[in-house]
Design a protein around this motif. Structure first.
Motif, mmCIF file in Angstrom:
data_model
loop_
_atom_site.group_PDB
_atom_site.id
_atom_site.type_symbol
_atom_site.label_atom_id
_atom_site.label_comp_id
_atom_site.label_asym_id
_atom_site.label_seq_id
_atom_site.Cartn_x
_atom_site.Cartn_y
_atom_site.Cartn_z
ATOM 1 N N VAL A 5 -5.630 89.294 55.601
ATOM 2 C CA VAL A 5 -5.618 90.331 54.566
ATOM 3 C C VAL A 5 -4.637 91.422 54.974
ATOM 4 O O VAL A 5 -4.632 91.875 56.117
ATOM 5 C CB VAL A 5 -7.031 90.910 54.373
ATOM 6 C CG1 VAL A 5 -6.992 92.023 53.322
ATOM 7 C CG2 VAL A 5 -7.999 89.818 53.974
ATOM 8 N N GLY A 6 -3.802 91.835 54.008
ATOM 9 C CA GLY A 6 -2.888 92.940 54.264
ATOM 10 C C GLY A 6 -1.615 92.542 54.980
ATOM 11 O O GLY A 6 -0.879 93.417 55.448
ATOM 12 N N ARG A 7 -1.321 91.284 55.099
ATOM 13 C CA ARG A 7 -0.079 90.888 55.765
ATOM 14 C C ARG A 7 1.113 91.340 54.909
ATOM 15 O O ARG A 7 1.017 91.483 53.683
ATOM 16 C CB ARG A 7 -0.043 89.377 55.992
ATOM 17 C CG ARG A 7 0.062 88.548 54.731
ATOM 18 C CD ARG A 7 0.298 87.112 55.070
ATOM 19 N NE ARG A 7 0.533 86.301 53.866
ATOM 20 C CZ ARG A 7 1.160 85.143 53.861
ATOM 21 N NH1 ARG A 7 1.609 84.632 54.992
ATOM 22 N NH2 ARG A 7 1.329 84.465 52.734
ATOM 23 N N HIS A 8 2.260 91.509 55.558
ATOM 24 C CA HIS A 8 3.437 92.000 54.844
ATOM 25 C C HIS A 8 4.682 91.268 55.355
ATOM 26 O O HIS A 8 4.652 90.567 56.369
ATOM 27 C CB HIS A 8 3.612 93.509 55.034
ATOM 28 C CG HIS A 8 3.738 93.916 56.479
ATOM 29 N ND1 HIS A 8 2.627 94.078 57.285
ATOM 30 C CD2 HIS A 8 4.837 94.140 57.254
ATOM 31 C CE1 HIS A 8 3.037 94.404 58.514
ATOM 32 N NE2 HIS A 8 4.360 94.449 58.525
ATOM 33 N N ARG A 9 5.774 91.439 54.638
ATOM 34 C CA ARG A 9 7.020 90.747 54.972
ATOM 35 C C ARG A 9 7.720 91.500 56.102
ATOM 36 O O ARG A 9 7.888 92.713 56.045
ATOM 37 C CB ARG A 9 7.937 90.662 53.749
ATOM 38 C CG ARG A 9 7.365 89.786 52.632
ATOM 39 C CD ARG A 9 8.153 90.004 51.347
ATOM 40 N NE ARG A 9 7.788 89.055 50.304
ATOM 41 C CZ ARG A 9 6.735 89.186 49.506
ATOM 42 N NH1 ARG A 9 5.942 90.248 49.638
ATOM 43 N NH2 ARG A 9 6.473 88.273 48.588
ATOM 44 N N TRP A 50 6.416 86.364 57.294
ATOM 45 C CA TRP A 50 5.246 87.225 57.126
ATOM 46 C C TRP A 50 4.710 87.693 58.471
ATOM 47 O O TRP A 50 4.902 87.036 59.500
ATOM 48 C CB TRP A 50 4.142 86.480 56.374
ATOM 49 C CG TRP A 50 4.500 86.134 54.965
ATOM 50 C CD1 TRP A 50 5.140 85.018 54.547
ATOM 51 C CD2 TRP A 50 4.268 86.910 53.786
ATOM 52 N NE1 TRP A 50 5.317 85.029 53.184
ATOM 53 C CE2 TRP A 50 4.786 86.189 52.684
ATOM 54 C CE3 TRP A 50 3.665 88.145 53.545
ATOM 55 C CZ2 TRP A 50 4.723 86.657 51.384
ATOM 56 C CZ3 TRP A 50 3.602 88.615 52.239
ATOM 57 C CH2 TRP A 50 4.129 87.884 51.178
ATOM 58 N N SER A 51 4.002 88.812 58.429
ATOM 59 C CA SER A 51 3.424 89.380 59.649
ATOM 60 C C SER A 51 2.197 88.616 60.110
ATOM 61 O O SER A 51 1.744 88.800 61.244
ATOM 62 C CB SER A 51 3.052 90.854 59.410
ATOM 63 O OG SER A 51 2.070 90.957 58.385
ATOM 64 N N GLY A 52 1.621 87.781 59.283
ATOM 65 C CA GLY A 52 0.426 87.047 59.646
ATOM 66 C C GLY A 52 0.281 85.805 58.798
ATOM 67 O O GLY A 52 1.060 85.563 57.871
ATOM 68 N N PRO A 53 -0.706 84.972 59.104
ATOM 69 C CA PRO A 53 -0.933 83.746 58.330
ATOM 70 C C PRO A 53 -1.442 84.068 56.929
ATOM 71 O O PRO A 53 -1.869 85.198 56.650
ATOM 72 C CB PRO A 53 -1.979 82.996 59.158
ATOM 73 C CG PRO A 53 -2.684 84.054 59.923
ATOM 74 C CD PRO A 53 -1.678 85.115 60.228
ATOM 75 N N PRO A 54 -1.448 83.073 56.032
ATOM 76 C CA PRO A 54 -1.849 83.338 54.633
ATOM 77 C C PRO A 54 -3.251 83.915 54.495
ATOM 78 O O PRO A 54 -3.511 84.701 53.573
ATOM 79 C CB PRO A 54 -1.759 81.954 53.979
ATOM 80 C CG PRO A 54 -0.775 81.201 54.807
ATOM 81 C CD PRO A 54 -0.965 81.700 56.196
ATOM 82 N N GLU A 55 -4.144 83.540 55.397
ATOM 83 C CA GLU A 55 -5.529 84.023 55.246
ATOM 84 C C GLU A 55 -5.706 85.470 55.727
ATOM 85 O O GLU A 55 -6.779 86.052 55.559
ATOM 86 C CB GLU A 55 -6.475 83.090 56.009
ATOM 87 C CG GLU A 55 -6.274 83.080 57.510
ATOM 88 C CD GLU A 55 -5.261 82.034 57.944
ATOM 89 O OE1 GLU A 55 -5.177 81.724 59.146
ATOM 90 O OE2 GLU A 55 -4.533 81.525 57.048
ATOM 91 N N ARG A 79 6.948 84.508 64.235
ATOM 92 C CA ARG A 79 6.270 85.735 63.816
ATOM 93 C C ARG A 79 6.187 86.746 64.967
ATOM 94 O O ARG A 79 6.479 87.931 64.807
ATOM 95 C CB ARG A 79 4.884 85.367 63.296
ATOM 96 C CG ARG A 79 4.131 86.516 62.652
ATOM 97 C CD ARG A 79 2.741 86.042 62.252
ATOM 98 N NE ARG A 79 2.811 84.898 61.364
ATOM 99 C CZ ARG A 79 2.078 83.816 61.485
ATOM 100 N NH1 ARG A 79 1.196 83.707 62.470
ATOM 101 N NH2 ARG A 79 2.200 82.822 60.641
ATOM 102 N N GLN A 80 5.829 86.270 66.161
ATOM 103 C CA GLN A 80 5.700 87.167 67.306
ATOM 104 C C GLN A 80 7.055 87.736 67.707
ATOM 105 O O GLN A 80 7.182 88.943 67.969
ATOM 106 C CB GLN A 80 5.080 86.411 68.489
ATOM 107 C CG GLN A 80 4.882 87.270 69.733
ATOM 108 C CD GLN A 80 4.245 86.486 70.860
ATOM 109 O OE1 GLN A 80 3.832 85.354 70.655
ATOM 110 N NE2 GLN A 80 4.172 87.074 72.025
ATOM 111 N N LEU A 81 8.090 86.871 67.772
ATOM 112 C CA LEU A 81 9.425 87.352 68.143
ATOM 113 C C LEU A 81 9.943 88.390 67.148
ATOM 114 O O LEU A 81 10.509 89.423 67.540
ATOM 115 C CB LEU A 81 10.387 86.167 68.207
ATOM 116 C CG LEU A 81 10.173 85.185 69.376
ATOM 117 C CD1 LEU A 81 11.033 83.950 69.182
ATOM 118 C CD2 LEU A 81 10.507 85.861 70.698
ATOM 119 N N MET A 82 9.746 88.143 65.850
ATOM 120 C CA MET A 82 10.233 89.082 64.840
ATOM 121 C C MET A 82 9.484 90.407 64.905
ATOM 122 O O MET A 82 10.077 91.477 64.740
ATOM 123 C CB MET A 82 10.090 88.464 63.449
ATOM 124 C CG MET A 82 11.085 87.345 63.168
ATOM 125 S SD MET A 82 12.791 87.909 63.278
ATOM 126 C CE MET A 82 12.838 89.088 61.943
#
Length: 753
Positions: free
Chosen positions: A626-630, A619-624, A492-495
């Motif tokens: 809010v507001g994460r995106h692809r 995803w930009s963040g873990p499932p929990e 996630r961080q690298l992407m």
């Protein structure tokens, strides 16, 4: 000159090793015999042997004289303890007249007499050659500690540990006067009059010993110990009915889950020896080790369950379950599950016992018995003539069991039935005519033919259902592996960093070295569970930023750095976009509205072969959150022809492909291999495609329905059963792959639809 001296020293070392090996076996080897081919070394070899004998004057091997006068402090006396504390006691004993008994990979066992208690004891010494090796000493100490702390009738009682005067570790234990299970099996099958007597006392005694082994291993698992080397040679059968599991030198402690904690036994944590993190994975006996043990994966109780099944296999057949020309071939056969059925080696093996054995030796650990006790209970049910869940018996077997349990009622019924049949026979002889008998015989033959054909169709339907279910599990497994890897915080961080640089620069300018390393490591880590052409990562704009393997045909993969925003596997809308469609849309994002996806067929840029791709969003963040995106996708292509659907089945896609815009493309066929776009591609005929679509859209299992269809590869009509590949654990529309499995057989002479 120096080379000659080194050669002589090496030769002397080899001769001394031969002498010590003979001593361990209880044989006498003179210096003259030892140096027969190298007489010039006789003087030096004689001098060094004399020195070794002088060092071992108090404890010598049986080739010189019996080991006598051996004594040792098994526990030390503590000093400086207060008067209020209970005293610490020291136990000493003398063991003499030691005689060589047996030899193993780690040490040799001697039998001697305990002077204080006037009893026979067994003493195991570590091999001289291993006494200076720390890892071997640790294993020896672990074996002694685990054996001593496992307090169970199936584990040999320990009397104490110590060191000989020349510093060799040893431990004393109860002497079991008997033989190994392997010897008992050989005796049973060596007697031609008993080898097929599955109800004989001798065979039932072997099964009862196996139950005792399972109970011992179950107790070890409850204590958090995995044996790792269960085999018939490591089981002793005593004169008084004892069944003892020995050789715990490869045992390791493991973390217990709830199945083993509910027993109430305390976890055994050895203070010495081995742990799952530093033990030599893959150790054990190849013919009896589990696939995960042969693959050098972390040990679990399921590995011991497999080894128990392999031991049962030898009880049933007299042979180990796996063989090969080399150690590597044996391990490969184990890992790939290339195992014969017990009935392939020994006709007449009871079906229930074969089913128990095959379940215990399932390739997937999750398909095996949950615990060793569950395995033991099924064998006990067989011995008690009770049904077991893993074996579906025939009606005749069920009737036979009922007769055995109600012998008097069965006898009365038999007499009554015999009388009725006798009277009916007399009447039939008197009344029946030859014409009627012939008609009846013809009718029975026709009925038997119809029943056989019905059974054939039912089997074909069951095959299609089984293959579809197996393939759905394989598809879901690929998705779940990709989902787990896509959830990595490192990825996630690298992407995020690469997307920021690429979007700002307007092209793939970011350094992707770390990302390439990450995807290579994860691809290798999952290579055993997930076979695919490659793994690829695309950024939020569709640019392929990493791929493994990076090198294709000696060159860097041409797909790296290219933009695949138009690809179906990137956006998940069922087909590739044209350039005009791509320029007119600004809402193309990675797998919009989808958590997993399998694409339609397309041609690879790198290999020019036809393939489909399994992809999941990053995803930009873990499932929990809010507001994460692809922010990208992780994709794994698979070439057509690489799907495991068996030799008598084919796989087809009811969706339209990317090649001809047609539906019903055959993805896998036993007569086809890998394919390219320029080749003639086989498609299902319209009638078969309509049936396949109805089954796919109805979301119902095919209840064994069979029909004739035209095989587009062999150009022949065949009997078939069609089953859709549904991922039952997924929500709509992800559970609908659009694929169907078609199990096939040759048509009989007459087919009634």
């Amino acid at each position: 000159m120096v080379a000659a001296l080194m050669s002589d020293e090496s030769a002397i070392d080899d001769l001394l090793d031969q002498w010590e090996s003979a001593i361990e076996r209880g044989e006498t080897l003179s210096v003259d015999d030892l140096c027969h081919d190298q007489p010039d070394l006789k003087a030096e070899v004689s001098r060094q042997i004399s020195a070794l004998q002088a060092m071992d004057q108090h404890i010598q091997d049986p080739a010189d004289r019996p080991l006598d006068g051996l004594g040792g402090n098994l526990f030390s006396v503590a000093t400086g303890r207060s008067a209020t504390e209970p005293p610490m006691l020291a136990f000493e004993t003398d063991v003499d007249d030691l005689v060589f008994h047996a030899k193993g990979g780690l040490g040799a066992v001697y039998v001697g007499g305990d002077r204080q208690l006037n009893r026979r004891v067994a003493v195991k010494f570590i091999h001289r050659a291993l006494a200076s090796d720390k890892e071997s000493c640790d294993r020896f100490q672990l074996e002694a500690e685990v054996t001593g702390r496992l307090e169970h009738p199936g584990v040999i009682p320990m009397y104490g540990v110590g060191k000989s005067e020349d510093g060799r570790p040893f431990y004393a234990m109860r002497f079991i006067d008997g033989h190994t299970l392997d010897e008992a099996i050989r005796r049973f099958y060596g007697d031609s009059s008993r080898r097929e007597q599955w109800q004989s006392i001798e065979f039932r005694r072997l099964l009862q010993c196996f139950v005792s082994i399972c109970e011992t291993i179950a107790y070890a698992h409850n204590r958090g110990i995995v044996h790792r080397d269960i085999k018939p040679d490591n089981v002793l059968l005593g004169r008084y009915g004892e069944t003892i599991v020995v050789d715990w030198g490869l045992a390791v402690p493991v973390i217990r889950d709830e199945r083993f904690r509910i027993s109430g036994e305390q976890t055994l944590l050895p203070r010495s020896g081995s742990s799952p993190s530093n033990s030599s994975r893959g150790a054990g006996t190849p013919a009896y080790m589990s696939p995960e043990q042969a693959s050098e994966l972390a040990p679990t109780p399921a590995s011991d369950i497999y080894s128990l099944g392999a031991t049962l296999f030898k009880v049933l057949t007299g042979r180990p379950p796996v063989s090969g020309e080399s150690l590597q071939e044996i391990k490969t056969n184990v890992i790939e599950g290339r195992l014969p059925r017990p009935t392939d080696l020994r006709r007449g093996v009871p079906g229930a016992l074969e089913a128990i054995c095959r379940k215990a030796m399932s390739l997937n650990p999750n398909d095996r018995y949950t615990t060793a006790i569950d395995l033991a209970r099924d064998v006990e049910r067989h011995l008690a003539d009770e049904p077991i869940e893993v074996y579906r018996e025939s009606a005749s077997q069920t009737v036979g069991r009922s007769i055995r349990r109600h012998r008097l009622a069965a006898f009365v019924a038999f007499i009554g039935l015999t009388g009725c049949l006798f009277i009916a026979g007399l009447a039939s002889v008197w009344l029946a005519s030859s014409a009627r008998e012939e008609s009846q015989a013809r009718g029975k033959a026709e009925a038997a033919t119809k029943n056989a054909e019905l059974a054939r169709r039912q089997n074909l339907g069951a095959s299609s259902m089984f293959l579809a279910k197996s393939l759905s599990h394989e598809v879901d497994l690929r998705w779940r592996i990709l989902e787990a890897e896509a959830a990595s915080p490192s990825l996630r961080q690298l992407m995020t960093e690469i997307n920021q640089i690429n979007l700002a620069a307007g092209k793939a300018a970011a350094d992707t070295t770390e990302l390439q390393r990450w995807v290579e490591k994860r691809w290798i880590a999952n290579s055993n569970a997930f076979r695919s052409t490659c793994w690829a990562i695309n950024g939020i704009d569709g640019t392929q930023v990493a791929r493994v393997p990076e090198i294709v045909n000696g060159k860097r993969a041409s797909s790296l750095g290219n933009n695949y925003r138009h690809r179906d596997y990137f956006h998940g809308e069922g087909r590739d976009f044209t350039n005009a469609e791509l320029h007119s849309r600004n809402d193309v994002v990675p797998l919009a509205e989808k958590d997993v996806y399998v694409s339609a067929v397309f041609e690879s840029v790198n290999t020019k072969t036809l393939m489909v791709t399994f992809s999941v969003p990053i995803w930009s963040g873990p499932p929990e959150e809010v507001g994460r995106h692809r922010i990208g996708i992780l994709a794994a292509p698979v070439e057509l022809g690489d799907f495991g659907v068996g030799k008598n089945a084919m796989l087809a896609d009811t969706r339209k492909d990317q090649l001809n815009g047609a539906a019903g493309l055959v993805l896998h066929h036993p007569d086809l291999g890998k394919r390219h776009e320029g080749e003639e591609l086989p498609y299902l005929d319209q009638a078969t495609l309509d049936v396949a679509r109805r089954l796919t859209e109805s979301d119902l299992n095919n209840p064994g329905l069979t029909r004739t269809f035209y095989d587009p590869v062999t150009k022949q009509e065949r009997l078939s059963s069609i089953e859709p590949v549904m991922i039952r654990g997924r929500k709509h529309p992800e559970r609908e792959t659009g694929w169907v499995v078609i199990a096939m057989e040759q048509l009989p002479e007459h087919v009634d639809e």
